[in-house]
Design a protein around this motif. Structure first.
Motif, PDB file in Angstrom:
ATOM      1  N   VAL A  98      30.885  42.376  16.726  1.00 33.96           N
ATOM      2  CA  VAL A  98      31.687  41.189  16.656  1.00 33.96           C
ATOM      3  C   VAL A  98      32.855  41.616  16.971  1.00 33.96           C
ATOM      4  CG1 VAL A  98      32.449  39.554  14.906  1.00 33.96           C
ATOM      5  CG2 VAL A  98      30.067  39.934  15.105  1.00 33.96           C
TER       6      VAL A  98
ATOM      7  N   GLY B  23      24.066  19.727  15.875  1.00 26.83           N
ATOM      8  CA  GLY B  23      23.166  20.247  15.165  1.00 26.83           C
ATOM      9  C   GLY B  23      23.512  22.098  15.094  1.00 26.83           C
TER      10      GLY B  23
ATOM     11  N   GLY C  19      25.065  20.311  10.248  1.00 29.29           N
ATOM     12  CA  GLY C  19      24.079  19.044  10.711  1.00 29.29           C
ATOM     13  C   GLY C  19      22.806  19.245  10.471  1.00 29.29           C
TER      14      GLY C  19
ATOM     15  N   ARG D 150      22.342  15.854  24.067  1.00 37.60           N
ATOM     16  CA  ARG D 150      22.870  14.588  23.815  1.00 37.60           C
ATOM     17  C   ARG D 150      24.163  14.774  23.296  1.00 37.60           C
ATOM     18  NH1 ARG D 150      18.392  13.687  25.282  1.00 37.60           N
ATOM     19  NH2 ARG D 150      17.233  11.832  24.731  1.00 37.60           N
TER      20      ARG D 150
ATOM     21  N   ALA E 193      25.487  29.619  14.550  1.00 33.99           N
ATOM     22  CA  ALA E 193      24.570  30.496  13.866  1.00 33.99           C
ATOM     23  C   ALA E 193      23.219  30.639  14.564  1.00 33.99           C
ATOM     24  CB  ALA E 193      24.261  29.863  12.527  1.00 33.99           C
TER      25      ALA E 193
ATOM     26  N   GLY F 130      24.251  26.021  16.761  1.00 28.96           N
ATOM     27  CA  GLY F 130      25.560  26.109  16.917  1.00 28.96           C
ATOM     28  C   GLY F 130      26.035  27.566  16.770  1.00 28.96           C
TER      29      GLY F 130
ATOM     30  N   PRO G 170      32.505  20.181  15.554  1.00 27.94           N
ATOM     31  CA  PRO G 170      33.619  21.010  15.208  1.00 27.94           C
ATOM     32  C   PRO G 170      34.788  20.152  15.090  1.00 27.94           C
ATOM     33  CG  PRO G 170      32.536  22.214  16.848  1.00 27.94           C
ATOM     34  CD  PRO G 170      31.804  21.099  16.781  1.00 27.94           C
TER      35      PRO G 170
ATOM     36  N   GLY H  44      26.540  35.736  17.727  1.00 27.93           N
ATOM     37  CA  GLY H  44      27.100  36.594  16.970  1.00 27.93           C
ATOM     38  C   GLY H  44      26.082  37.264  15.899  1.00 27.93           C
ATOM     39  N   VAL H  45      26.150  38.584  15.677  1.00 30.32           N
ATOM     40  CA  VAL H  45      25.333  38.978  14.691  1.00 30.32           C
ATOM     41  C   VAL H  45      25.676  38.361  13.174  1.00 30.32           C
ATOM     42  CG1 VAL H  45      26.719  41.227  14.278  1.00 30.32           C
ATOM     43  CG2 VAL H  45      24.075  40.991  13.701  1.00 30.32           C
ATOM     44  N   HIS H  46      24.741  37.895  12.226  1.00 27.56           N
ATOM     45  CA  HIS H  46      25.029  37.093  11.031  1.00 27.56           C
ATOM     46  C   HIS H  46      24.607  37.837   9.992  1.00 27.56           C
ATOM     47  CE1 HIS H  46      26.534  33.849  13.699  1.00 27.56           C
ATOM     48  NE2 HIS H  46      26.751  32.964  12.337  1.00 27.56           N
TER      49      HIS H  46
END
Ligand SMILES: Cc1cc2nc3c(=O)[nH]c(=O)nc-3n(C[C@H](O)[C@H](O)[C@H](O)COP(=O)(O)OP(=O)(O)OC[C@H]3O[C@@H](n4cnc5c(N)ncnc54)[C@H](O)[C@@H]3O)c2cc1C
Length: 496
Positions: free
Chosen positions: A341, A29, A33, A226, A60, A58, A264, A73-75
Motif C-alpha cells: 500500500v 455496493g 451498502g 447500475r 474492500a 468497493g 463516496p 489494496g491489502v486489508h
C-alpha cells in the motif's frame, strides 16, 4: 466502557411520513451498502442493492486485472473492529480470516533490519501516547502535526516517525489529519488489544464474494452495473432516481420506498444542492476531503528469504510504503507476492504508471536486499486517483453527515459518515451501514428492537493524565540525558 450505541440514528419522528412502501433501495455496493442491505434484509424488509461497478466490495473488494484477481489494496482487521468482526461472524466468515501476531518495522539496509526500539525511545513513545490520550478534544481539534510539534520531549526523528506511520495508513500528511481522530484510534487499540486479522486470500474470494452470496441467499436483489447519475427530489422527499446501465443508457425510476445512499462523499456532493441541503448538517459533505491510497502488487519468481508473513512498515520510506508478502500464505502461491500500500501515491501523479512503478520498486529495493528486477514476474499498479480514501482532517467531525436526513425516505451510509473520533476504514463503513439500517428501522419497523451498533472503548483523559504524571519524572530524566544528542538546545521539559 464498550456498549451499544444507537443514538446517532435518531432522526426526528416528527419528520414527514413518506416512503409509504416497505421496500428499500441501497445505492452503492461497498462495505457500507452491503452491511446496510444485509441488516435491513434481516429485519424482514425487501431490499435491492444497486452498484455501479461489475463487482461489489468497493475499496474492500477486488477486480480482475490482466487475468488476475487483484485487491483494491491489502486489508487488515484490527481487534478493535468490533462491528466488522461481529458482521464477519454473522456471515459465517470468521475462518476466512487468519490472525497475525505483530506489525513489523523494516529499516533500509544491506540486510533485513527490523526496528528494535531502544528502551528510552519506548518510554518516550509511551509518554507521547498517554499525552495524546490526555487531551480532551471535545471543545476543538488540532492537526496531528500541531500536536506533535508541541511535544518538546519528542526528538525530531520520533516526530517524523509518528507522522510517517500515519501517512502510511491514511495517505494524509499530519498537517491534514485530525489529532482527535488519531487519539480515537490509539484509544481503540489500547482498549481492544488483540491479534490483527487478515483474509486468507484475496478479498473477492475470501470476503466480498461470500458476503454477496449470503446477501443473495437471504433474498437481497443485487444489481451491478447500475450507476446512480441523478436524484430528483422535492422539498420533503426523494421522487426519482436516474440509473445508467453498462451500455450508457439512462432510465428514470420513481422512488416508492426508502433509499439508502452508500456512495463516496464526492459522488454524493455531485448529486447537487437538492440532496446535500437535506443532509444533517446541510451541505457539510462539501467540506470533506479524501486522498488516494495506492496499491502496488509485485509477483516475484522466488520466495524472498527472511521476510515475515505479517504487516511490514518500511520506516522512513519516502512514499510511505507498507506491505504484506501474501504469497507466503495465500493458497496457490509459492513465491513471494508483495502486496504494497502506497501512502504517498499522490506524489507520483505527474509520472506515467511505468515510471511510478520504477520509482516505487527502486525504493523497495533499498529495504529488501536481494530484490532485483529479474525477480519480478508481474506488476499490478493501482494509483486509485479516481477512488480516494476519506481522511478526516482537523475539525472535520462537524461536517460528517448523520445517517438520517431532512427527508423521511433518505438515509446515508459510508465511511465518511458521522462516527466517534478515530473510527476509520472498514469499521467506519460497517458501522455506518448499521446506523443507516437503524435509521430505516425507525421509519418502517419502530416496533422491532434497535439495530445493534457496538461502541469502541475510549480512555478517559483524566485517567491518561494520571498515568502521564506518574511517568513524568522518568521521562524528564531521559530527556535531560539525551538533550545534548538528539535535540540541541532542548530544555528537557515534559508536560505532566
Ligand atoms: C489501498 C487501500 C487499503 C486499505 N486498507 C484498509 C485496511 O487495511 N483496513 C481498513 O479498515 N480499511 C482499509 N481501507 C479503507 C476501506 O477499504 C474503506 O474505508 C471502506 O471499504 C469504505 O467502504 P464504503 O462502503 O464506505 O465505500 P466504498 O468502498 O468507496 O464503496 C462505495 C461503493 O459505491 C459505488 N458507487 C459509487 N458511486 C456510485 C453511483 N453513482 N451509483 C452506484 N454505485 C456507486 C462504488 O463503486 C463502490 O462500490 C483501505 C483503502 C484503500 C484504498
Amino acid at each position: 466502557m464498550a456498549g451499544t450505541d444507537t443514538s446517532t440514528a435518531a432522526g426526528t419522528d416528527a419528520d414527514t411520513a413518506a416512503g409509504t412502501r416497505d421496500d428499500v433501495t441501497v445505492v452503492g455496493g461497498g462495505l457500507a451498502g452491503m452491511t446496510a442491505a444485509w441488516t435491513l434484509r434481516r429485519l424482514g424488509l425487501p431490499v435491492r442493492l444497486l452498484e455501479a461497478s461489475p463487482e461489489l466490495g468497493g475499496m474492500a473488494g477486488s477486480r480482475v486485472i490482466d487475468g488476475r484477481t487483484e485487491d483494491h489494496g491489502v486489508h487488515i482487521f484490527p481487534a478493535w473492529y468490533r462491528n466488522t468482526l461481529r458482521l464477519v461472524e454473522e456471515l459465517g466468515l470468521a475462518d476466512n480470516l487468519r490472525t497475525t501476531r505483530k506489525f513489523h518495522q523494516l529499516l533500509p539496509g544491506p540486510e533485513f533490519r527490523t526496528a528494535d526500539t531502544p528502551a528510552a525511545d519506548r518510554l518516550l513513545f509511551l509518554y507521547g501516547v498517554l499525552d495524546l490520550l490526555a487531551q480532551d478534544y471535545r471543545a476543538g481539534d488540532e492537526s496531528l502535526h500541531d500536536f506533535l510539534r508541541g511535544r518538546r520531549y519528542l526528538s525530531p526523528a520520533a516526530v517524523a516517525d509518528i507522522e510517517h506511520l500515519f501517512v502510511a495508513s491514511s495517505a494524509a500528511e499530519s498537517t491534514a489529519v485530525s489529532a482527535a481522530g488519531f487519539r480515537g484510534s490509539i484509544a481503540a487499540f489500547v482498549r481492544h488489544p488483540g491479534r490483527v486479522r487478515m483474509p486468507r486470500g484475496d478479498l473477492q474470494h475470501w470476503f466480498v464474494g461470500p458476503f454477496r452470496q449470503r446477501l443473495e441467499a437471504a433474498g437481497v436483489e443485487v444489481l451491478t452495473g447500475r450507476e446512480l447519475t441523478a436524484v430528483t427530489a422535492d422539498s420533503h422527499r426523494v421522487r426519482a432516481l436516474t440509473l445508467r446501465d453498462p451500455a450508457g443508457a439512462d432510465t428514470e425510476e420513481a422512488v416508492t420506498g426508502q433509499l439508502v445512499l452508500a456512495i463516496p462523499h464526492g459522488r454524493l456532493a455531485a448529486l447537487g444542492p437538492g440532496i446535500t441541503g437535506a443532509l444533517r448538517p446541510a451541505h457539510g459533505v462539501l467540506e470533506l476531503t479524501s486522498r488516494p491510497l495506492g496499491a502496488l502488487h509485485l509477483y516475484l519468481r522466488r520466495r524472498l528469504p527472511g521476510l515475515p508473513d505479517e504487516h511490514i512498515r518500511l520506516v522512513g520510506s519516502p512514499h510511505a510504503i507498507t506491505l504484506i508478502d501474501v504469497g507466503q500464505t495465500w493458497p496457490g502461491h509459492h513465491d513471494s507476492l508483495l502486496n504494497c500500500v502506497v501512502g504517498r501515491v499522490a506524489a507520483l501523479r505527474h509520472l506515467p504508471d511505468d515510471e511510478a512503478v520504477k520509482v516505487l520498486v527502486e525504493e523497495l529495493m533499498t529495504y529488501l536486499p536481494g530484490l532485483g528486477w529479474e525477480d519480478i514476474e508481474h506488476v499490478c499498479y493501482q494509483p486509485h486517483s479516481s477512488a480516494p480514501f476519506h481522511a478526516p482532517g482537523p475539525g472535520s467531525a462537524r461536517h460528517r453527515p448523520q445517517a438520517f436526513t431532512a427527508f423521511a425516505d433518505l438515509h446515508l451510509a459510508g465511511d465518511f459518515c458521522a462516527a466517534p473520533a478515530g473510527v476509520a476504514g472498514m469499521e467506519a463503513a460497517v458501522r455506518s451501514g448499521l446506523v443507516a439500517a437503524e435509521s430505516v428501522r425507525r421509519r418502517l419497523r419502530p416496533g422491532l428492537p434497535a439495530v445493534r451498533v457496538d461502541t469502541i472503548g475510549d480512555v478517559p483523559p483524566p485517567v491518561a493524565r494520571l498515568l502521564r504524571s506518574a511517568l513524568g519524572p522518568a521521562v524528564a530524566a531521559t530527556v535531560r540525558k539525551r538533550s545534548g544528542r538528539d535535540r540541541p538546545g532542548s530544555n528537557g521539559s515534559v508536560r505532566s
